[in-house]
Design a protein around this motif. Structure first.
Motif, mmCIF file in Angstrom:
data_model
loop_
_atom_site.group_PDB
_atom_site.id
_atom_site.type_symbol
_atom_site.label_atom_id
_atom_site.label_comp_id
_atom_site.label_asym_id
_atom_site.label_seq_id
_atom_site.Cartn_x
_atom_site.Cartn_y
_atom_site.Cartn_z
ATOM 1 N N TYR A 113 0.821 -1.223 0.000
ATOM 2 C CA TYR A 113 0.000 0.000 0.000
ATOM 3 C C TYR A 113 0.851 1.267 0.000
ATOM 4 O O TYR A 113 0.480 2.279 0.589
ATOM 5 C CB TYR A 113 -0.963 0.009 1.189
ATOM 6 N N GLY A 114 1.983 1.223 -0.660
ATOM 7 C CA GLY A 114 2.855 2.385 -0.746
ATOM 8 C C GLY A 114 4.063 2.250 0.158
ATOM 9 O O GLY A 114 3.915 2.013 1.356
ATOM 10 N N ASP A 115 5.265 2.392 -0.410
ATOM 11 C CA ASP A 115 6.461 2.232 0.407
ATOM 12 C C ASP A 115 6.733 3.508 1.206
ATOM 13 O O ASP A 115 6.001 4.496 1.129
ATOM 14 C CB ASP A 115 7.663 1.818 -0.447
ATOM 15 N N THR A 116 7.823 3.493 1.963
ATOM 16 C CA THR A 116 8.111 4.584 2.888
ATOM 17 C C THR A 116 8.346 5.904 2.167
ATOM 18 O O THR A 116 7.840 6.956 2.583
ATOM 19 C CB THR A 116 9.336 4.220 3.743
ATOM 20 N N LEU A 117 9.099 5.872 1.065
ATOM 21 C CA LEU A 117 9.350 7.112 0.326
ATOM 22 C C LEU A 117 8.069 7.683 -0.270
ATOM 23 O O LEU A 117 7.877 8.904 -0.298
ATOM 24 C CB LEU A 117 10.386 6.858 -0.774
#
Length: 371
Positions: free
Chosen positions: A349-353
């Protein structure tokens, strides 16, 4: 604000923890992983506990519970690194309950609650890079129904699911549809993921589809936010067990005649990991408590939570491996599987960056300090 859990929530936590400890042992999980990463019988056991119906209203055969109960459950499943995608079930049932017409609710929610049907969100496309407004799948009206064409990637247990929630462009706008896996024109290619679970590439070619909602982007964003809250909670459970395994190893492994836990530098490393563990827990609570907030507030909260969880999962996982040494990455040792799970969850569901960018984009004049 009261952060204590109710008696019912603690009983729910206890029931799930007992099931994980007794029925979902590491040996059983290894067998499921080698068989492909998904076991319908294990999923049915979750259904028997009522967990697949957590977000299903009671009048449709579910438990009618909310985000905090889901958080409690997913923390415990994270501790056992359970492969079956309960989080995906909660995403689908929550979206159907909130957005679908009554006929669709009556048709699918009771089957989801009982475990008879596994419905998952199929939304990722190769060119999207976590952007929800990028969608090449299309849907055209055909009589009283719809025909949907497109390809979706990394669909949880996609070749085992019974139906998919699929965003597609209809009349120039993203809408959300339900497509059954056995419908003509649907093909799947399953494969194991890095964390030993199962996913699939799903292709739709003029497949029969049922409209869930014409306001597909809002429903998709809500679905992803539910998924983020579930992922955060699961990540906390994985971190908790990783910390326990690391502390146990340091208290038993000896070097130069003394246990590793006696070395001050390593104790400082564990203290830093503990800080990240508690930051992750607090932000997971924040995500769950904000899940029903107004849209803009919810979006800011989910981006902040997923960013912090990403940082914490990476830090705890990598430091746990370093403190274990070579055994930390061997397949025979349970800790390596927790490391793989943390690495995978950081990307879901979306990486850290990506979420750091979302936090930056959604900052107000106060930079979030006073608002």
């Amino acid at each position: 604000m009261d952060f204590n859990f109710s008696d019912e929530q603690e009983q729910l936590r206890d029931a799930v923890r007992k099931w994980v400890d007794r029925s979902y042992t590491f040996e059983r999980r290894q067998g499921i992983a080698k068989a492909g990463g998904f076991d319908r019988s294990a999923y049915n056991e979750l259904a028997e506990l009522g967990l697949t119906g957590l977000y299903v209203p009671e009048d449709h055969g579910g438990m009618g519970m909310g985000p905090v109960e889901a958080m409690v459950v997913l923390e415990e499943l994270g501790r056992g690194i359970v492969l079956e995608p309960l989080g995906a079930t909660l995403v689908a049932s929550g979206v159907i309950a909130a957005y679908a017409p009554e006929a669709l609710k009556s048709q699918w929610l009771p089957k989801i609650a009982s475990g008879e049907a596994l419905v998952v969100l199929a939304y990722q496309e190769r060119k999207a890079r976590y952007r929800l407004d990028v969608c090449e799948a299309t849907a055209t009206q055909a009589g009283s129904g719809w025909k949907l064409s497109g390809e979706k990637s990394l669909v949880p247990a996609g070749d085992q699911a019974d139906a998919f929630l699929v965003p597609a462009k209809a009349n120039g706008k993203i809408a959300l549809f339900l497509v059954e896996r056995n419908a003509q024109g649907v093909s799947t290619r399953g494969y194991p993921t890095m964390d030993e679970a199962r996913a699939a590439e799903v292709k739709f070619q003029d497949a029969a589809a049922t409209l869930v909602t014409a306001d597909g982007l809002a429903a998709l964003q809500h679905a992803v936010d539910v998924g983020i809250a579930c992922t955060c909670a699961e990540g906390v459970g994985v971190i908790d067990r990783t910390m326990e395994l690391t502390a146990e190893y340091m208290n038993t492994r000896k070097q130069f005649g003394v246990t590793l836990a006696t070395f001050q530098a390593l104790r400082h490393r564990m203290a830093d990991m503990k800080m990240q563990q508690e930051l992750a827990r607090s932000m997971s609570y924040y995500a769950s408590l904000k899940l029903n907030a107004p849209v803009e507030e919810r979006l800011r909260a989910m981006a902040r939570a997923k960013y912090q969880l990403g940082v914490a999962m990476r830090f705890v996982g990598q430091n746990s491996v370093q403190l274990h040494g070579g055994i930390g990455v061997t397949d025979e040792y349970v800790g390596s599987h927790y490391f793989k799970k943390l690495t995978a969850l950081e990307l879901v569901y979306g990486d850290t960056l990506h979420h750091l960018g979302e936090v930056s984009q959604r900052m107000q004049d106060t930079a979030g300090v006073f608002a």
